[in-house]
Design a protein around this motif. Sequence first.
Motif, PDB file in Angstrom:
ATOM      1  N   ILE A  11       5.548 -10.009  -9.842  1.00 22.92           N
ATOM      2  CA  ILE A  11       5.015 -11.068 -10.691  1.00 22.92           C
ATOM      3  C   ILE A  11       5.114 -10.588 -12.132  1.00 22.92           C
ATOM      4  CG2 ILE A  11       3.018 -12.493 -11.270  1.00 22.92           C
ATOM      5  CD1 ILE A  11       2.089 -12.067  -8.333  1.00 22.92           C
ATOM      6  N   LEU A  12       5.819 -11.351 -12.944  1.00 24.93           N
ATOM      7  CA  LEU A  12       6.155 -10.943 -14.308  1.00 24.93           C
ATOM      8  C   LEU A  12       5.524 -11.851 -15.351  1.00 24.93           C
ATOM      9  CD1 LEU A  12      10.022 -10.566 -13.781  1.00 24.93           C
ATOM     10  CD2 LEU A  12       8.224  -8.900 -13.245  1.00 24.93           C
ATOM     11  N   PHE A  13       5.295 -11.290 -16.513  1.00 27.20           N
ATOM     12  CA  PHE A  13       4.946 -12.065 -17.706  1.00 27.20           C
ATOM     13  C   PHE A  13       6.086 -11.905 -18.696  1.00 27.20           C
ATOM     14  CE2 PHE A  13       0.034 -12.479 -17.986  1.00 27.20           C
ATOM     15  CZ  PHE A  13       0.001 -13.076 -16.753  1.00 27.20           C
ATOM     16  N   ALA A  14       6.450 -13.008 -19.337  1.00 28.25           N
ATOM     17  CA  ALA A  14       7.451 -12.988 -20.399  1.00 28.25           C
ATOM     18  C   ALA A  14       6.784 -12.539 -21.694  1.00 28.25           C
ATOM     19  CB  ALA A  14       8.056 -14.373 -20.575  1.00 28.25           C
ATOM     20  N   THR A  15       7.549 -11.970 -22.591  1.00 26.57           N
ATOM     21  CA  THR A  15       7.048 -11.644 -23.930  1.00 26.57           C
ATOM     22  C   THR A  15       6.881 -12.926 -24.736  1.00 26.57           C
ATOM     23  OG1 THR A  15       8.096  -9.483 -23.901  1.00 26.57           O
ATOM     24  CG2 THR A  15       7.557 -10.392 -26.054  1.00 26.57           C
ATOM     25  N   HIS A  16       7.868 -13.808 -24.640  1.00 22.53           N
ATOM     26  CA  HIS A  16       7.860 -15.081 -25.365  1.00 22.53           C
ATOM     27  C   HIS A  16       7.358 -16.157 -24.415  1.00 22.53           C
ATOM     28  CE1 HIS A  16       9.981 -13.010 -28.491  1.00 22.53           C
ATOM     29  NE2 HIS A  16      10.808 -12.553 -27.578  1.00 22.53           N
ATOM     30  N   ARG A  17       6.118 -16.564 -24.580  1.00 24.39           N
ATOM     31  CA  ARG A  17       5.454 -17.458 -23.630  1.00 24.39           C
ATOM     32  C   ARG A  17       5.165 -18.810 -24.272  1.00 24.39           C
ATOM     33  NH1 ARG A  17       0.664 -14.698 -20.780  1.00 24.39           N
ATOM     34  NH2 ARG A  17       1.126 -16.317 -19.278  1.00 24.39           N
ATOM     35  N   GLU A  18       6.155 -19.690 -24.210  1.00 29.78           N
ATOM     36  CA  GLU A  18       5.980 -21.061 -24.672  1.00 29.78           C
ATOM     37  C   GLU A  18       5.798 -21.960 -23.457  1.00 29.78           C
ATOM     38  OE1 GLU A  18       9.213 -22.143 -27.283  1.00 29.78           O
ATOM     39  OE2 GLU A  18       9.339 -20.076 -27.975  1.00 29.78           O
ATOM     40  N   ILE A  19       5.236 -23.137 -23.657  1.00 29.98           N
ATOM     41  CA  ILE A  19       4.879 -24.012 -22.545  1.00 29.98           C
ATOM     42  C   ILE A  19       6.050 -24.313 -21.608  1.00 29.98           C
ATOM     43  CG2 ILE A  19       5.173 -26.279 -23.635  1.00 29.98           C
ATOM     44  CD1 ILE A  19       2.180 -25.173 -21.492  1.00 29.98           C
ATOM     45  N   LYS A  20       7.253 -24.466 -22.129  1.00 33.55           N
ATOM     46  CA  LYS A  20       8.421 -24.738 -21.278  1.00 33.55           C
ATOM     47  C   LYS A  20       9.309 -23.507 -21.114  1.00 33.55           C
ATOM     48  CE  LYS A  20       8.698 -29.615 -22.468  1.00 33.55           C
ATOM     49  NZ  LYS A  20       9.540 -30.677 -23.014  1.00 33.55           N
ATOM     50  N   PHE A  77      13.611 -21.669 -10.197  1.00 35.30           N
ATOM     51  CA  PHE A  77      13.921 -21.789 -11.610  1.00 35.30           C
ATOM     52  C   PHE A  77      14.863 -20.712 -12.151  1.00 35.30           C
ATOM     53  CE2 PHE A  77       9.633 -23.601 -11.068  1.00 35.30           C
ATOM     54  CZ  PHE A  77       9.926 -24.905 -11.418  1.00 35.30           C
ATOM     55  N   ILE A  78      15.676 -21.127 -13.104  1.00 36.12           N
ATOM     56  CA  ILE A  78      16.483 -20.210 -13.907  1.00 36.12           C
ATOM     57  C   ILE A  78      15.571 -19.715 -15.022  1.00 36.12           C
ATOM     58  CG2 ILE A  78      18.457 -19.996 -15.450  1.00 36.12           C
ATOM     59  CD1 ILE A  78      19.662 -22.422 -13.874  1.00 36.12           C
ATOM     60  N   LYS A  79      15.381 -18.416 -15.104  1.00 31.36           N
ATOM     61  CA  LYS A  79      14.522 -17.804 -16.119  1.00 31.36           C
ATOM     62  C   LYS A  79      15.400 -17.032 -17.098  1.00 31.36           C
ATOM     63  CE  LYS A  79      10.691 -19.072 -14.089  1.00 31.36           C
ATOM     64  NZ  LYS A  79       9.744 -19.979 -14.723  1.00 31.36           N
ATOM     65  N   SER A  80      15.302 -17.365 -18.354  1.00 28.70           N
ATOM     66  CA  SER A  80      16.170 -16.797 -19.380  1.00 28.70           C
ATOM     67  C   SER A  80      15.748 -15.378 -19.758  1.00 28.70           C
ATOM     68  CB  SER A  80      16.144 -17.673 -20.630  1.00 28.70           C
ATOM     69  OG  SER A  80      16.893 -17.073 -21.660  1.00 28.70           O
ATOM     70  N   GLU A  81      16.732 -14.509 -19.880  1.00 29.31           N
ATOM     71  CA  GLU A  81      16.469 -13.140 -20.349  1.00 29.31           C
ATOM     72  C   GLU A  81      15.929 -13.150 -21.779  1.00 29.31           C
ATOM     73  OE1 GLU A  81      16.470 -10.269 -18.861  1.00 29.31           O
ATOM     74  OE2 GLU A  81      17.627 -10.574 -17.042  1.00 29.31           O
ATOM     75  N   GLU A  82      16.220 -14.203 -22.544  1.00 30.86           N
ATOM     76  CA  GLU A  82      15.744 -14.301 -23.934  1.00 30.86           C
ATOM     77  C   GLU A  82      14.222 -14.343 -24.031  1.00 30.86           C
ATOM     78  OE1 GLU A  82      17.628 -17.687 -25.678  1.00 30.86           O
ATOM     79  OE2 GLU A  82      19.559 -16.672 -25.864  1.00 30.86           O
ATOM     80  N   TRP A  83      13.532 -14.688 -22.939  1.00 25.45           N
ATOM     81  CA  TRP A  83      12.065 -14.750 -22.960  1.00 25.45           C
ATOM     82  C   TRP A  83      11.446 -13.362 -22.866  1.00 25.45           C
ATOM     83  CZ3 TRP A  83      11.527 -18.828 -18.510  1.00 25.45           C
ATOM     84  CH2 TRP A  83      12.193 -20.000 -18.883  1.00 25.45           C
ATOM     85  N   GLY A  84      12.240 -12.357 -22.565  1.00 21.28           N
ATOM     86  CA  GLY A  84      11.753 -11.001 -22.357  1.00 21.28           C
ATOM     87  C   GLY A  84      11.727 -10.195 -23.628  1.00 21.28           C
ATOM     88  N   PRO A  85      11.452  -8.913 -23.455  1.00 26.38           N
ATOM     89  CA  PRO A  85      11.406  -8.237 -22.166  1.00 26.38           C
ATOM     90  C   PRO A  85      10.212  -8.706 -21.315  1.00 26.38           C
ATOM     91  CG  PRO A  85      10.792  -6.724 -23.926  1.00 26.38           C
ATOM     92  CD  PRO A  85      11.202  -8.000 -24.569  1.00 26.38           C
ATOM     93  N   PHE A  86      10.375  -8.509 -20.020  1.00 24.11           N
ATOM     94  CA  PHE A  86       9.368  -8.913 -19.050  1.00 24.11           C
ATOM     95  C   PHE A  86       8.554  -7.693 -18.623  1.00 24.11           C
ATOM     96  CE2 PHE A  86      12.799 -11.902 -18.936  1.00 24.11           C
ATOM     97  CZ  PHE A  86      12.144 -13.125 -18.926  1.00 24.11           C
ATOM     98  N   GLU A  87       7.323  -7.958 -18.252  1.00 28.16           N
ATOM     99  CA  GLU A  87       6.440  -6.889 -17.808  1.00 28.16           C
ATOM    100  C   GLU A  87       5.848  -7.265 -16.450  1.00 28.16           C
ATOM    101  OE1 GLU A  87       2.522  -4.445 -19.368  1.00 28.16           O
ATOM    102  OE2 GLU A  87       3.488  -5.884 -20.698  1.00 28.16           O
ATOM    103  N   LYS A  88       5.908  -6.325 -15.515  1.00 29.98           N
ATOM    104  CA  LYS A  88       5.315  -6.560 -14.195  1.00 29.98           C
ATOM    105  C   LYS A  88       3.805  -6.524 -14.335  1.00 29.98           C
ATOM    106  CE  LYS A  88       5.017  -4.861  -9.485  1.00 29.98           C
ATOM    107  NZ  LYS A  88       5.544  -3.924  -8.482  1.00 29.98           N
ATOM    108  N   LYS A  89       3.152  -7.606 -13.833  1.00 26.57           N
ATOM    109  CA  LYS A  89       1.693  -7.717 -13.901  1.00 26.57           C
ATOM    110  C   LYS A  89       1.061  -7.881 -12.530  1.00 26.57           C
ATOM    111  CE  LYS A  89       1.241  -7.928 -18.445  1.00 26.57           C
ATOM    112  NZ  LYS A  89       0.263  -7.199 -19.228  1.00 26.57           N
ATOM    113  N   GLY A  90       1.901  -8.051 -11.499  1.00 30.37           N
ATOM    114  CA  GLY A  90       1.387  -8.245 -10.151  1.00 30.37           C
ATOM    115  C   GLY A  90       2.497  -8.146  -9.136  1.00 30.37           C
TER     116      GLY A  90
END
Length: 125
Positions: A11-20, A77-90
Amino acid sequence: MNSKDFKTGDILFATHREIKKGYHPIVFISGNSVYDFVGGMITHEALADRNVKMKESHFEPNLEVTYDNSYLVKGLFIKSEEWGPFEKKGQLTPEGLEFALKIISELPLETFAQYFARHAYGNKI
């Protein structure tokens, strides 16, 4: 970016967290290309026709993201690498991963923007 560092069920969180774009916790499913990866989405929104209630047993305990009246969005969903870096949170448990894959693995791959437009959420996410 760094999606290659994760495994199915993380379970990941994006660095760039916008509603869409990367706002909700992401369940990593698989790599897709150098630009994106495939993931699911966890929410608190109880929309019976779009989200499926999860159980406490679906989440590994003692991590930042655990069960919290959680729902799995019925979307692959297709998740863009541009939203990262990603961090594992769960992490999903084996039961949780089986549950998630049963719900979303056969769905068509789409961006959240496509999903959002198709369901016409308006201002409610």
